[in-house]
Every structure is written in structure tokens, then in C-alpha cells.
Design a protein around this motif. Structure first.
Motif, PDB file in Angstrom:
ATOM      1  N   ALA A   1     -16.566   2.527  14.419  1.00 29.85           N
ATOM      2  CA  ALA A   1     -17.151   2.995  15.715  1.00 29.85           C
ATOM      3  C   ALA A   1     -18.513   2.572  15.788  1.00 29.85           C
ATOM      4  O   ALA A   1     -18.789   2.411  17.128  1.00 29.85           O
ATOM      5  N   ALA A   2     -19.382   2.518  14.860  1.00 38.15           N
ATOM      6  CA  ALA A   2     -20.647   2.366  15.125  1.00 38.15           C
ATOM      7  C   ALA A   2     -20.821   0.894  15.968  1.00 38.15           C
ATOM      8  O   ALA A   2     -21.675   0.557  16.680  1.00 38.15           O
ATOM      9  N   VAL A   3     -20.063   0.029  15.427  1.00 39.65           N
ATOM     10  CA  VAL A   3     -20.087  -1.587  15.920  1.00 39.65           C
ATOM     11  C   VAL A   3     -19.369  -1.344  17.366  1.00 39.65           C
ATOM     12  O   VAL A   3     -20.242  -2.055  18.129  1.00 39.65           O
ATOM     13  N   ALA A   4     -18.458  -0.627  17.746  1.00 38.63           N
ATOM     14  CA  ALA A   4     -18.111  -0.557  19.017  1.00 38.63           C
ATOM     15  C   ALA A   4     -19.249   0.082  20.059  1.00 38.63           C
ATOM     16  O   ALA A   4     -19.283  -0.416  21.179  1.00 38.63           O
ATOM     17  N   VAL A   5     -19.893   0.948  19.494  1.00 36.68           N
ATOM     18  CA  VAL A   5     -20.951   1.548  20.340  1.00 36.68           C
ATOM     19  C   VAL A   5     -21.919   0.549  20.774  1.00 36.68           C
ATOM     20  O   VAL A   5     -22.353   0.412  21.523  1.00 36.68           O
ATOM     21  N   GLU A   6     -22.287  -0.301  19.626  1.00 33.84           N
ATOM     22  CA  GLU A   6     -23.211  -1.249  19.909  1.00 33.84           C
ATOM     23  C   GLU A   6     -22.974  -2.591  20.841  1.00 33.84           C
ATOM     24  O   GLU A   6     -23.543  -2.978  21.692  1.00 33.84           O
ATOM     25  N   LEU A   7     -21.502  -2.553  20.562  1.00 34.35           N
ATOM     26  CA  LEU A   7     -20.811  -3.786  21.811  1.00 34.35           C
ATOM     27  C   LEU A   7     -20.609  -3.096  23.031  1.00 34.35           C
ATOM     28  O   LEU A   7     -20.330  -4.055  23.883  1.00 34.35           O
ATOM     29  N   LEU A   8     -21.062  -1.941  23.495  1.00 37.02           N
ATOM     30  CA  LEU A   8     -20.899  -1.499  25.054  1.00 37.02           C
ATOM     31  C   LEU A   8     -21.965  -1.938  25.662  1.00 37.02           C
ATOM     32  O   LEU A   8     -22.002  -2.140  26.693  1.00 37.02           O
ATOM     33  N   SER A   9     -22.964  -2.588  24.921  1.00 41.13           N
ATOM     34  CA  SER A   9     -24.152  -3.395  25.766  1.00 41.13           C
ATOM     35  C   SER A   9     -24.048  -4.972  25.485  1.00 41.13           C
ATOM     36  O   SER A   9     -25.050  -5.799  25.837  1.00 41.13           O
ATOM     37  N   ASP A  10     -22.760  -5.531  24.894  1.00 42.73           N
ATOM     38  CA  ASP A  10     -22.663  -7.042  24.968  1.00 42.73           C
ATOM     39  C   ASP A  10     -22.710  -7.648  26.274  1.00 42.73           C
ATOM     40  O   ASP A  10     -22.324  -6.916  27.102  1.00 42.73           O
ATOM     41  N   PRO A  11     -23.141  -8.810  26.254  1.00 43.79           N
ATOM     42  CA  PRO A  11     -23.410  -9.608  27.499  1.00 43.79           C
ATOM     43  C   PRO A  11     -21.802  -9.945  28.028  1.00 43.79           C
ATOM     44  O   PRO A  11     -21.994 -10.041  29.378  1.00 43.79           O
ATOM     45  N   ASP A  12     -20.969  -9.823  27.513  1.00 45.18           N
ATOM     46  CA  ASP A  12     -19.614 -10.374  27.980  1.00 45.18           C
ATOM     47  C   ASP A  12     -18.756  -9.056  28.144  1.00 45.18           C
ATOM     48  O   ASP A  12     -18.747  -8.011  27.517  1.00 45.18           O
ATOM     49  N   PRO A  13     -18.300  -8.932  29.445  1.00 44.38           N
ATOM     50  CA  PRO A  13     -17.808  -7.686  29.982  1.00 44.38           C
ATOM     51  C   PRO A  13     -16.372  -7.497  29.250  1.00 44.38           C
ATOM     52  O   PRO A  13     -16.107  -6.313  29.108  1.00 44.38           O
ATOM     53  N   TRP A  14     -15.733  -8.482  28.791  1.00 45.00           N
ATOM     54  CA  TRP A  14     -14.454  -8.281  28.040  1.00 45.00           C
ATOM     55  C   TRP A  14     -14.350  -7.656  26.524  1.00 45.00           C
ATOM     56  O   TRP A  14     -13.719  -7.013  26.105  1.00 45.00           O
ATOM     57  N   VAL A  15     -15.644  -7.988  26.006  1.00 41.82           N
ATOM     58  CA  VAL A  15     -16.097  -7.370  24.861  1.00 41.82           C
ATOM     59  C   VAL A  15     -16.309  -6.015  25.250  1.00 41.82           C
ATOM     60  O   VAL A  15     -16.109  -5.248  24.328  1.00 41.82           O
ATOM     61  N   ARG A  16     -17.226  -5.808  26.041  1.00 36.43           N
ATOM     62  CA  ARG A  16     -17.494  -4.265  26.279  1.00 36.43           C
ATOM     63  C   ARG A  16     -16.243  -3.462  26.620  1.00 36.43           C
ATOM     64  O   ARG A  16     -16.118  -2.372  26.101  1.00 36.43           O
ATOM     65  N   ALA A  17     -15.338  -4.088  27.269  1.00 35.08           N
ATOM     66  CA  ALA A  17     -14.042  -3.456  27.705  1.00 35.08           C
ATOM     67  C   ALA A  17     -13.288  -3.326  26.504  1.00 35.08           C
ATOM     68  O   ALA A  17     -12.635  -1.979  26.247  1.00 35.08           O
ATOM     69  N   GLU A  18     -13.303  -4.134  25.447  1.00 32.95           N
ATOM     70  CA  GLU A  18     -12.471  -3.854  24.189  1.00 32.95           C
ATOM     71  C   GLU A  18     -13.169  -2.850  23.262  1.00 32.95           C
ATOM     72  O   GLU A  18     -12.741  -2.180  22.298  1.00 32.95           O
ATOM     73  N   ALA A  19     -14.576  -2.788  23.450  1.00 28.22           N
ATOM     74  CA  ALA A  19     -15.210  -1.706  22.692  1.00 28.22           C
ATOM     75  C   ALA A  19     -15.083  -0.434  23.232  1.00 28.22           C
ATOM     76  O   ALA A  19     -15.044   0.592  22.345  1.00 28.22           O
ATOM     77  N   VAL A  20     -14.740  -0.091  24.331  1.00 29.04           N
ATOM     78  CA  VAL A  20     -14.331   1.085  24.973  1.00 29.04           C
ATOM     79  C   VAL A  20     -12.956   1.385  24.429  1.00 29.04           C
ATOM     80  O   VAL A  20     -12.759   2.547  23.944  1.00 29.04           O
ATOM     81  N   VAL A  21     -11.987   0.509  24.258  1.00 31.39           N
ATOM     82  CA  VAL A  21     -10.696   0.863  23.742  1.00 31.39           C
ATOM     83  C   VAL A  21     -10.890   1.035  22.260  1.00 31.39           C
ATOM     84  O   VAL A  21     -10.016   2.020  21.968  1.00 31.39           O
ATOM     85  N   ALA A  22     -11.825   0.532  21.543  1.00 24.77           N
ATOM     86  CA  ALA A  22     -11.951   0.797  20.067  1.00 24.77           C
ATOM     87  C   ALA A  22     -12.263   2.165  19.863  1.00 24.77           C
ATOM     88  O   ALA A  22     -11.838   3.135  19.167  1.00 24.77           O
ATOM     89  N   LEU A  23     -13.346   2.574  20.754  1.00 23.59           N
ATOM     90  CA  LEU A  23     -13.977   4.067  20.602  1.00 23.59           C
ATOM     91  C   LEU A  23     -12.711   4.828  21.037  1.00 23.59           C
ATOM     92  O   LEU A  23     -12.564   6.249  20.589  1.00 23.59           O
TER      93      LEU A  23
END
Length: 291
Positions: free
Chosen positions: A141-163
Motif C-alpha cells: 500500500a505504501a508503494v502504491a501511495v508513492e506511485l500516485l505521483s509517478d510520471p506515467d499516468p498508467w502507473v498512477r492508474a494502476e496504483a489506484v487499482v492497488a489501493l
């Protein structure tokens, strides 16, 4: 496919033909997925085929096969972790996905967490955070929160899925902030879906706002979730959306108007549930909502 519809030598009229299709459909066809379903199409140029989520022509055959983990299905965890750390970008993507299905252990979580946050390939980061969800713990979960600010939008979208899958309630504020602050339709769409699962009809004003977004994908999903709002404002907006320029928005609004709001909320799962991956950036992120 045979031209014989089965209605006799004289053929059949429109009503008879539709009855025949309902009783004996062609198993090769799924008409509900046709882009022209429920619309008046006079020519090929009238069919809407462009979608914001799809990129065509840039991936190599090797890259397209990266989501296929069969080549490494017999690999042990140590080999997968080695590929994840030092392999080619295709090997790293494949290893990340394959590690989702191995037993949870410290080395696996640590390797995926490192790949998700440091790999220079955005698909590796996306696949790694997806795989971490299968080893759900506080670090994931902590990694997913960190990736909410990733430069790539699909990574951020996947981070929301993870959370959403790992700790939706605990990270409601993070997901809400993402909905307000992110500028990419896929990220905001996933955040809205997750929040609707938590808040239900309390999302009414937010969904009404999203129904005016410039992205057809956001308008589409706003129309979908407005089916669960039992209010005149929601129904009025859905009627307006039946004249939306985008076919998928119009069709979704029409179906939403026919739905029972309470039943819709009870059954709502959105597109964030785990399912089979097709291509990077597709599956749960791009599927058309269906009531």
C-alpha cells in the motif's frame, strides 16, 4: 457463416429476424460489443472507433508478448527476481507479472517494491505494483501511495487499482486527492470508481461534475455510476447525456436510466476487480461499463 437465417425459403422480416437471433444466436458474434449497437449507422465513416486509451503501432511483437508469462511459468522465484532486477525490459515486465502468483516472501515483496519505484520502464513499474497487490501488506500500500505521483499516468492508474484492492477505506483521502489533482482521465476514472464503492450516493455532486468532463471516458463512467444515484438531478443529467457526442456515453446513459439505483449500488463492482490482463493499459482500465 451461412446466409440461411432459418426462417424459410422466403426469408424473414425485421421482427422475425430479430426473434430468430434471440432464439438461435450466432455463437461467433457478440452484438452487444459492436460499436454500432443501438445506433443508426449509414456508412463506415459514421462508426466511432477512436478511443483516448488506445495507442497502436508502437510496440514490437516481443513487447506485446511481455504480458504472456507462459515462457517463465516453470522458473523458480530466484530466477524471476534475477530477471526483474537485471533482465531486458521485456524480461523485467514478464517477471513482474509472474511474481504475482508465487508464494509471498520478503524477497518477492522487496524485489517488486524496488522495481515499482525505481525501474526506468513504466510498464515494469505498472506490472510490479499490480503484482504487489497479490502480496498485499502495508508495504504494498505504501508503494502504491508513492506511485500516485509517478510520471506515467498508467502507473498512477494502476496504483489506484492497488489501493482500491488493498486498503480502500484506509486510503480514502489519498484516492480523493488523486481524483481532484490528477490530470489524466484513466487515473481520475479509477479514483472515482473506488470512491463510489465507499461513498455511494454521496458521490452525486462529484459524478455530476465529471459528467461534463472533456474526456468521454470520464463522462461514460460518470453516467454509469449515476445509475446508482436516486435523485432527480441525476436522472435529468442522464437524459441530457443521451444526446452526448460520444456513442458510448449516450448508450451508457440510456442504460443507466433503466437501472434501479439501490440494486445498482448493491451490485456495483466497477472495473477495479482482478481479472485477466490483455495488453498494457487495457483490461480493467479501458473496459466499457455495462449494466
Amino acid at each position: 457463416m451461412s446466409d440461411d437465417c432459418g426462417c424459410g425459403d422466403g426469408g424473414c422480416g425485421d421482427d422475425e429476424f430479430e426473434k430468430h437471433l434471440a432464439e438461435d444466436p450466432d455463437p461467433q458474434l457478440d452484438p452487444e460489443r459492436s460499436p454500432g449497437m443501438h445506433t443508426d449507422i449509414d456508412a463506415l465513416e459514421d462508426i466511432e472507433v477512436s478511443r483516448e486509451d488506445v495507442t497502436i503501432g508502437e510496440a514490437t511483437p516481443e513487447e506485446l508478448a511481455a504480458a504472456d508469462t507462459e515462457p517463465v511459468e516453470d522458473s523458480d522465484v530466484a530466477d524471476l527476481l534475477s530477471d526483474l532486477a537485471d533482465g531486458s525490459h521485456v524480461d523485467r515486465r514478464r517477471a513482474a507479472l509472474a511474481l504475482q502468483d508465487v508464494p509471498t516472501e520478503e524477497a518477492v515483496v522487496a524485489g517488486l517494491a524496488k522495481a515499482a519505484t525505481t525501474d526506468d520502464d513504466s510498464d515494469v513499474r505498472q506490472f510490479a505494483v499490480e503484482a504487489l497487490t497479490g502480496h498485499g501488506d502495508e508495504r504494498a500500500a505504501a508503494v502504491a501511495v508513492e506511485l500516485l505521483s509517478d510520471p506515467d499516468p498508467w502507473v498512477r492508474a494502476e496504483a489506484v487499482v492497488a489501493l482500491d484492492n488493498l486498503a480502500r477505506e484506509a486510503h480514502e483521502d489519498d484516492i480523493a486527492e488523486t481524483l481532484d489533482a490528477d490530470d489524466h482521465h484513466a487515473v481520475r476514472r479509477n479514483a472515482a470508481i473506488s470512491l463510489f464503492k465507499l461513498r455511494g450516493e454521496a458521490m452525486a455532486d462529484t459524478l455530476l461534475g465529471l459528467s461534463h468532463d472533456e474526456s468521454e471516458r470520464l463522462r461514460e463512467w460518470a453516467a454509469h455510476m449515476l445509475a446508482g444515484v436516486d435523485a432527480d438531478a441525476a436522472r435529468d443529467r442522464l437524459r441530457e447525456l443521451t444526446d452526448d457526442p460520444a456513442t458510448v456515453v449516450r448508450q451508457t446513459a440510456e442504460r443507466s436510466l433503466e437501472a434501479d439505483p439501490g440494486r445498482f449500488r448493491r451490485q456495483f463492482g466497477g472495473t477495479l476487480e482482478a481479472d485477466a490482463r490483455l495488453l498494457p493499459g487495457e483490461d480493467r482500465l479501458n473496459r466499457m461499463p455495462d449494466l
